[in-house]
Write a protein that holds these residues in place. Structure first.
Motif, PDB file in Angstrom:
ATOM      1  N   THR A  67       0.599  -1.458   0.264  1.00  0.00           N
ATOM      2  CA  THR A  67      -0.043  -0.133  -0.083  1.00  0.00           C
ATOM      3  C   THR A  67       0.451   1.202  -0.233  1.00  0.00           C
ATOM      4  O   THR A  67       0.055   2.492  -0.828  1.00  0.00           O
ATOM      5  CB  THR A  67      -0.671   0.076   1.076  1.00  0.00           C
ATOM      6  N   PHE A 116       1.770   2.263  -3.392  1.00  0.00           N
ATOM      7  CA  PHE A 116       1.357   1.917  -4.327  1.00  0.00           C
ATOM      8  C   PHE A 116       0.874   3.669  -4.050  1.00  0.00           C
ATOM      9  O   PHE A 116       1.266   4.644  -4.770  1.00  0.00           O
ATOM     10  CB  PHE A 116      -0.074   1.710  -3.862  1.00  0.00           C
ATOM     11  N   VAL A 117       1.285   4.533  -2.726  1.00  0.00           N
ATOM     12  CA  VAL A 117       0.607   5.514  -2.917  1.00  0.00           C
ATOM     13  C   VAL A 117       1.631   6.677  -3.299  1.00  0.00           C
ATOM     14  O   VAL A 117       1.665   7.495  -3.377  1.00  0.00           O
ATOM     15  CB  VAL A 117       0.511   5.667  -0.833  1.00  0.00           C
ATOM     16  N   CYS A 177       1.284   6.753  -6.690  1.00  0.00           N
ATOM     17  CA  CYS A 177       0.032   7.357  -6.760  1.00  0.00           C
ATOM     18  C   CYS A 177       0.331   9.131  -6.666  1.00  0.00           C
ATOM     19  O   CYS A 177       0.607   9.768  -7.407  1.00  0.00           O
ATOM     20  CB  CYS A 177      -1.168   7.255  -6.211  1.00  0.00           C
ATOM     21  N   VAL A 228      -5.930   4.624   0.302  1.00  0.00           N
ATOM     22  CA  VAL A 228      -5.272   3.868   0.692  1.00  0.00           C
ATOM     23  C   VAL A 228      -6.854   2.717   1.218  1.00  0.00           C
ATOM     24  O   VAL A 228      -6.170   1.267   0.620  1.00  0.00           O
ATOM     25  CB  VAL A 228      -4.869   4.188   2.476  1.00  0.00           C
ATOM     26  N   TYR A 267      -7.300   0.819  -2.080  1.00  0.00           N
ATOM     27  CA  TYR A 267      -5.965  -0.028  -3.262  1.00  0.00           C
ATOM     28  C   TYR A 267      -6.072  -1.212  -3.175  1.00  0.00           C
ATOM     29  O   TYR A 267      -6.072  -1.212  -4.572  1.00  0.00           O
ATOM     30  CB  TYR A 267      -4.990   0.318  -1.895  1.00  0.00           C
ATOM     31  N   HIS A 296      -5.966  -0.152  -7.291  1.00  0.00           N
ATOM     32  CA  HIS A 296      -4.012  -0.838  -7.985  1.00  0.00           C
ATOM     33  C   HIS A 296      -4.016  -1.748  -9.133  1.00  0.00           C
ATOM     34  O   HIS A 296      -3.463  -1.966  -9.859  1.00  0.00           O
ATOM     35  CB  HIS A 296      -3.399  -1.546  -6.941  1.00  0.00           C
TER      36      HIS A 296
END
Length: 72
Positions: free
Chosen positions: A5, A8-9, A12, A42, A45, A49
């Protein structure tokens, strides 16, 4: 927040910064302050994703505009 996560954040934030020509630090600040980071990115996700980077940037940009973080 787990490692996937967090990555991924970071992804982004990086993509939004490139697309909007705003620093990553400022994107992070706006996402956190508006509640988008912990209220949308979050917790979502698992779904987010799976989207393409183009769709993701469009979705997040639209949401930032909705929240008043970016000008319409």
């Amino acid at each position: 927040m787990d490692t996937k996560t967090l990555e991924f954040v970071t992804y982004c934030i990086s993509k939004l910064a490139q697309a909007l020509n705003i620093s990553q630090r400022e994107i992070y600040r706006r996402l956190k302050q508006s509640g988008i980071l912990y209220g949308y990115i979050v917790p979502s996700y698992d779904v987010l994703h799976t989207f393409s980077s183009r769709y993701l940037v469009e979705d997040l940009t639209d949401y930032m505009k909705e929240k008043g973080v970016l000008p319409q």
